[in-house]
Motif scaffolding. Structure first.
Motif, PDB file in Angstrom:
ATOM      1  N   ASN A  32     -17.659 -10.526  -5.086  1.00  9.45           N
ATOM      2  CA  ASN A  32     -17.165  -9.424  -4.283  1.00  9.45           C
ATOM      3  C   ASN A  32     -17.764  -7.991  -4.738  1.00  9.45           C
ATOM      4  OD1 ASN A  32     -15.844 -11.141  -2.787  1.00  9.45           O
ATOM      5  ND2 ASN A  32     -14.046 -10.667  -4.014  1.00  9.45           N
ATOM      6  N   THR A  33     -17.565  -7.711  -6.323  1.00  9.79           N
ATOM      7  CA  THR A  33     -17.916  -6.643  -7.198  1.00  9.79           C
ATOM      8  C   THR A  33     -18.413  -7.122  -8.486  1.00  9.79           C
ATOM      9  OG1 THR A  33     -16.277  -5.278  -5.710  1.00  9.79           O
ATOM     10  CG2 THR A  33     -17.050  -4.460  -7.773  1.00  9.79           C
ATOM     11  N   THR A  52     -20.613  -3.274  -5.178  1.00 13.86           N
ATOM     12  CA  THR A  52     -20.110  -4.156  -4.383  1.00 13.86           C
ATOM     13  C   THR A  52     -21.266  -5.168  -3.755  1.00 13.86           C
ATOM     14  OG1 THR A  52     -20.139  -2.974  -2.123  1.00 13.86           O
ATOM     15  CG2 THR A  52     -18.320  -2.736  -3.412  1.00 13.86           C
ATOM     16  N   ASP A  98     -15.594  -9.600  -9.832  1.00 13.83           N
ATOM     17  CA  ASP A  98     -14.422  -9.990  -9.198  1.00 13.83           C
ATOM     18  C   ASP A  98     -14.732 -10.979  -8.250  1.00 13.83           C
ATOM     19  OD1 ASP A  98     -12.527  -7.967  -6.591  1.00 13.83           O
ATOM     20  OD2 ASP A  98     -12.192  -9.887  -7.587  1.00 13.83           O
ATOM     21  N   TYR A  99     -14.422 -12.197  -8.362  1.00 11.77           N
ATOM     22  CA  TYR A  99     -15.013 -13.179  -7.333  1.00 11.77           C
ATOM     23  C   TYR A  99     -13.503 -13.951  -7.040  1.00 11.77           C
ATOM     24  CZ  TYR A  99     -17.092 -17.604  -6.298  1.00 11.77           C
ATOM     25  OH  TYR A  99     -17.488 -18.673  -5.526  1.00 11.77           O
TER      26      TYR A  99
END
Length: 115
Positions: A32-33, A52, A98-99
């Motif tokens: 994600n990010t 992102t 961020d996964y």
């Protein structure tokens, strides 16, 4: 799960440049990010720059115009180009991902800027 390995830290004089690299264990386009945080002695960890999956970037005010986050999907690597470094940029820099709603961190790399 995502493993992150940073490299590229070191000692540099004020006004100099460094490029940090963060190699991820999975394809970064699926994350994600991704971003960079830093923590100076006695201070809280703070966001430096983030990107992102769609390519939107976000920078701390203190580094805008000096730092650039970028990525190479083929190498599963995210970079932080740091120019015009200042002594106040001295910190341990951490790669972050961020996964699927979970946060992953690298081990950190020390950046020291001498005056």
């Amino acid at each position: 799960q995502v493993q992150l390995v940073e490299s590229g830290g070191g000692l540099v004089q004020a006004g100099g440049s460094l490029r940090l690299s963060c190699a991820a264990s999975r394809r970064i386009f699926s994350i994600n990010t991704m971003g960079w945080y830093r923590q100076a002695p006695g201070k809280q960890r703070e966001l430096v720059a983030a990107m992102t999956g769609g390519g939107t970037t976000n920078y701390a005010d203190s580094v805008k115009g000096r730092f650039t986050i970028s990525r190479d999907n083929a190498k599963n690597t995210v970079y932080l180009q740091m120019n015009s470094l200042k002594p106040e940029d001295t910190a341990v820099y951490y790669c972050h991902a961020d996964y699927i709603g979970l946060a992953y961190w690298g081990q950190g790399t020390q950046v020291t800027v001498s005056s």
